[in-house]
Design an enzyme around this catalytic site. Structure first.
Site, short mmCIF file in Angstrom:
data_model
loop_
_atom_site.label_atom_id
_atom_site.label_comp_id
_atom_site.label_asym_id
_atom_site.label_seq_id
_atom_site.Cartn_x
_atom_site.Cartn_y
_atom_site.Cartn_z
N HIS A 128 36.82 -4.03 -4.25
CA HIS A 128 37.01 -5.48 -4.17
C HIS A 128 36.27 -6.11 -5.33
O HIS A 128 35.04 -6.07 -5.39
CB HIS A 128 36.48 -6.01 -2.84
N ASP A 170 43.57 -2.63 -4.80
CA ASP A 170 42.99 -3.46 -5.85
C ASP A 170 42.48 -2.56 -6.97
O ASP A 170 41.53 -1.79 -6.76
CB ASP A 170 41.82 -4.29 -5.30
N HIS A 215 45.28 -5.81 4.77
CA HIS A 215 44.61 -6.51 3.67
C HIS A 215 43.40 -5.70 3.21
O HIS A 215 42.62 -5.21 4.03
CB HIS A 215 44.16 -7.90 4.13
N ASN A 216 43.26 -5.56 1.89
CA ASN A 216 42.14 -4.78 1.33
C ASN A 216 41.92 -3.50 2.15
O ASN A 216 40.84 -3.25 2.70
CB ASN A 216 40.87 -5.63 1.30
N GLU A 240 47.33 -2.32 0.65
CA GLU A 240 46.91 -3.02 -0.56
C GLU A 240 45.97 -2.15 -1.38
O GLU A 240 45.08 -1.48 -0.83
CB GLU A 240 46.21 -4.34 -0.19
N GLU A 290 47.32 -4.86 -6.72
CA GLU A 290 46.69 -5.94 -7.48
C GLU A 290 46.08 -5.31 -8.73
O GLU A 290 45.11 -4.56 -8.65
CB GLU A 290 45.61 -6.63 -6.63
#
Length: 920
Positions: free
Chosen positions: A356, A343, A311-312, A341, A390
């Site tokens: 983030h 973003d 995650h992230n 991931e 994302e």
């Protein structure tokens, strides 16, 4: 040959130069660099520097170095303006579990090249499994020069009795002073009386560390000889270690490899030193060596596998203010992670960036991230990588993203050659080797082929960020940064979800049954997570949409759920959720309130068949340890096959009897002893603190009905070689997904301190006598005996105190050596004299075992029917009468060799069902 000799000479020159030392600048990000003197220690085992307030602890072990990078590649170097340093003088050392970097600038390119060459040579040398295991596993028999040097306080090359006593305290050894002086005198054989040189110290250390438990075990199978011949060794391997088809040649190979005494080798005999070396080698490890490689069928659809996920991925620390680094992608991919991931947001100069959103985390270029993924995706294994994007970018920068993905990843995105027999199912990991799958938004099929863009839903984890967790974008002034820090502190204090060892909470709560009523369709699951939400849309570029190929081509959606919403579904409709996961991929990500980057418990979501359970890899702790244990079972390739019942049919993971009619596994663990257990890391007095009072806790983590923990008694004042000799028994309904967690604690009147742990998959455990090495702590281990039986029937409750504990090593030593193994011997004892062994044991340094009686907490107990009146010890246990009594059948490790083979499992263990707290 000449080239090899030249290379050897070149490397030796590097080693000599590194040991002489070099003055270099250590960079620290925003502040000025520090000038330090760096050198390789005499044993070539670690890098040291001075001056340092850490003194002797200022070091980086060669074992911990993950990578050495030339030039200005690290994120720290990027903070300095171009031209600040000559790139040829710069290099970075990445080390430790968190890939920390030591960024150095030397005074010349030649010095930098010397260190880079030397370190890579040393790293290559320790990667060999045999040399590494030899160095790590036999150090309790033969101490390292480093131990000697650290004990030699005045640096005169010898140890006085006072220096030895200080070392004993540091090693957690509590022996009478007179006993230490006696062993010291016996080892002091040269003309220089009163001190020990290194060879004498080795002799002293060997006397001190002779293993009483292993010596007793050896005598049992040697007919009380002080060595094992090939027949003895063969019987031990087959009876205790459950090995099959053991040949005399194999036994001779073991003796040749592990026996240090030339005379014993010549005679084909394995003495106590050789036996100890063998048992401390990977051959005696509790972890199945076959599981270091891929050992599962990789030809099933992707939805049939658990897939390790991050995650992230880019973040180094918390979710609000920490650094973003491309290095994190290199680290997690090489750690086995297969889903990362990214973003993406609009950046300056038309370049998309990764960070983030709505926070003060630093920004990195999307192009750099993709280049790093391309470089490191398949270094450790070839199984596919899922790129979870994302997308928050404008159409212009989305096209730039698509351009970079296509140009950099190239053929890795081309799925035209992938063969898939069933177009309704996802392809298999085996068919996708070397491929990168892009997970993201896809334009709807009804949009015009000429359209360059279109609208899609904007439903992803970025929208899950709570307003309390969002920070305004803009310039990061000192005022804004201070406000952000206060917000972070406030959220962390309010957060009740931590990733730590909680001594009072069980792993998985027992959730309420879903009842008979079911959902009309698995698609209704989404109503639970998206009801009452105003639908958001975003513009999506066709160029980027076209890169999202396989998941939407076969109309199988990767659905993302926050841990909170996924847990809600799991509570209300567990069976339906599992059925949904039989055909589609679920991705779980942490709650937005985990601003400190703590991790949730992944086990409940694995129980429901969720494939992509994403964790914060930067936050070491219990949850990442569970994750590592799970994926270690299949060569750490990032994919673990789900149990068959999770892939088809009906299965409720929260049921009290999830697999009715099927055999259960009974795990019988004998916790025998510990070796070189250190003081707690957070001990205020460090090595000068009190000697520890250790005990072992074993926890089963799996289905709610299987989650349970038990612990041994406390051994006072002995961290060096404590003896517990206690048996713990567990019943496991679904061993395929169960994890076994060994924890060592230091008992304290006001609590307990964590020393270390090792977690492994149930399926990865080897039977017999095994060492459990604590993760990340060299030399520290616990010695256990593992037995696994098949059982059926119900567990019958009975009053406390009616069951007898099984015999330990002493009982095993006293019985006939030709009887069956510890997990199948009778409770009867053969009383015989053994003066020879008693004499040997009196010469070892095993401290007397003081104990604190274990707290039974008033739980009811259970017993299993032995029902064998012919057993020598049959009268010692109380028989339980019941309509349906458990029976024992042939196990996967072979048929029991004795009719009195069940006495060891007539033990007391607490009932599970009523004592599992509703903590997740």
């Amino acid at each position: 040959v000449l080239a090899k000799e030249i290379y050897r000479i070149s490397v030796e020159r590097c080693m000599s130069s590194m040991q002489a030392g070099t003055q270099m600048i250590k960079l620290r990000g925003g502040s000025k660099g520090l000038v330090r003197f760096y050198f390789l220690d005499d044993h070539r085992s670690c890098i040291r520097w001075r001056p340092s307030r850490k003194n002797e602890k200022a070091k980086i072990s060669i074992d911990s170095i993950q990578e050495v990078c030339e030039g200005k590649q690290s994120e720290i170097f990027q903070r300095y303006a171009d031209g600040s340093f000559d790139p040829n003088c710069c290099f970075s050392i990445y080390y430790g579990d968190h890939m920390e970097s030591l960024d150095l600038v030397s005074s010349s390119a030649e010095e930098a090249r010397t260190w880079i060459t030397g370190l890579k040579y040393l790293m290559a040398g320790i990667s060999d499994e045999d040399s590494l295991s030899k160095r790590q596993r036999t150090r309790d028999q033969y101490p390292s020069c480093q131990t000697f040097d650290e004990a030699d306080k005045n640096g005169d090359g010898s140890l006085s009795i006072s220096e030895v006593l200080q070392l004993m305290h540091k090693l957690n050894v509590n022996l009478p002073r007179q006993k230490v002086k006696q062993m010291f005198k016996e080892a002091d054989t040269d003309d220089n009386q009163g001190t020990l040189d290194f060879e004498e110290f080795c002799a002293f250390y060997k006397m001190m560390s002779t293993r009483r438990d292993l010596y007793l075990l050896m005598l049992t199978y040697s007919n009380h000889k002080d060595y094992l011949d090939t027949d003895d060794l063969k019987r031990f391997l087959e009876t205790e270690q459950k090995m099959t088809n053991v040949t005399k040649e194999h036994c001779l190979e073991i003796i040749s490899k592990f026996e240090p005494c030339p005379e014993n080798k010549k005679e084909g005999a394995l003495g106590i030193d050789g036996f100890t070396n063998y048992m401390r080698s990977p051959s005696g490890d509790i972890f199945n060596p076959e599981h270091y490689q891929v050992n599962q069928d990789m030809s099933y659809p992707l939805s049939h596998y658990f897939i390790t996920s991050s995650h992230n991925t880019y973040l180094m620390g918390d979710q609000l203010m920490s650094q973003s680094r491309v290095d994190m992608y290199a680290w997690v991919l090489q750690s086995g992670c297969r889903c990362v991931e990214v973003d993406c947001w609009d950046g300056p100069d038309g370049e998309p960036i990764v960070h983030h959103g709505y926070t003060l985390t630093s920004k990195i270029l999307f192009k750099d991230v993709i280049e790093t993924i391309n470089k490191y995706a398949f270094i450790k294994n070839e199984y596919p990588v899922i790129l979870s994007i994302e997308n928050h970018c404008s159409i212009v920068q989305q096209k730039k993203m698509a351009q970079y993905l296509t140009e950099i990843l190239g053929d890795k995105l081309d799925l035209s050659s992938v063969h898939n027999d069933d177009s309704t199912k996802l392809p298999s990991p085996a068919s996708l080797k070397g491929k990168i799958l892009v997970k993201g938004k896809k334009l709807p099929a009804n949009i015009s082929d000429d359209a360059e863009e279109g609208e899609v839903s904007d439903e992803d984890s970025a929208d899950e960020i709570d307003d309390d967790c969002k920070l305004m974008n803009g310039d990061v002034s000192e005022v804004v940064e201070n406000i952000a820090k206060k917000k972070l502190d406030s959220l962390i204090k309010e957060s009740k979800i931590r990733d730590c060892e909680d001594p009072n909470n069980f792993t998985v709560s027992t959730l309420p049954s879903s009842g008979k009523a079911g959902l009309k369709s698995e698609s209704n699951l989404f109503c639970l997570s998206r009801a009452n939400r105003q639908k958001k849309t975003m513009k999506l570029s066709r160029a980027l949409s076209d890169l999202v190929k396989y998941t939407n081509l076969v109309k199988i959606i990767v659905s993302s759920f926050s841990e909170t919403k996924a847990h809600q579904i799991l509570q209300q409709k567990p069976a339906q959720y599992l059925r949904f996961n039989q055909h589609q991929l679920s991705r779980i990500y942490p709650s937005s309130y985990r601003v400190d980057s703590s991790n949730y418990n992944p086990q409940p979501f694995w129980n429901a068949g969720c494939q992509l359970v994403a964790l914060n890899y930067q936050s070491e702790g219990r949850m990442l340890q569970l994750n590592r244990a799970k994926f270690s079972a299949n060569g750490n390739c990032g994919y673990v096959l789900k149990p068959n019942c999770m892939c088809q049919g009906v299965f409720n993971p929260n049921s009290e009897d999830p697999l009715p009619g099927q055999l259960k596994k009974q795990l019988v663990l004998r916790i025998i002893s510990g070796q070189q257990l250190p003081k707690p890391r957070d001990s205020m007095l460090g090595d000068r603190g009190e000697i520890i009072d250790p005990f072992v806790e074993v926890e089963v983590i799996g289905l709610p009905v299987d989650c349970f923990k038990e612990q041994t008694r406390v051994v006072d004042d002995n961290g060096f070689n404590p003896m517990w000799e206690e048996t713990l028994v567990f019943t496991v309904h679904m061993p395929e997904i169960a994890l076994i967690r060994f924890l060592v604690w230091d008992h304290d009147p006001i609590g307990r301190d964590f020393i270390g742990q090792r977690t492994i998959a149930f399926s990865s455990m080897m039977p017999g006598y095994r060492h459990v090495y604590l993760e990340g702590i060299e030399e520290a281990s616990i010695f256990v005996h593992v037995a696994i039986n098949d059982i059926c029937g119900k567990v019958i409750a009975m009053p406390r105190g009616t069951a007898k504990p099984a015999l330990g090593l002493k009982g095993l030593f006293l019985r006939n050596p030709k009887q069956a193994s510890l997990d199948s011997h009778a409770a009867g004892q053969l009383h015989r004299k053994h003066s020879f062994s008693s004499h040997i044991l009196r010469r070892t340094a095993s401290a007397p075992t003081k104990s604190q009686k274990k707290n039974k907490k008033g739980f009811p107990e259970i017993a299993f029917d032995t029902k064998d009146s012919s057993s020598a010890g049959a009268g010692e246990g109380r028989e339980v009468e019941a309509a349906s009594q458990p029976r024992f059948v042939e196990t996967e490790y072979g048929k029991p060799t004795s009719t009195n083979n069940i006495s060891i499992i007539s033990l007391c263990v607490p009932l599970r069902d009523n004592h599992i707290r509703n903590d997740v």
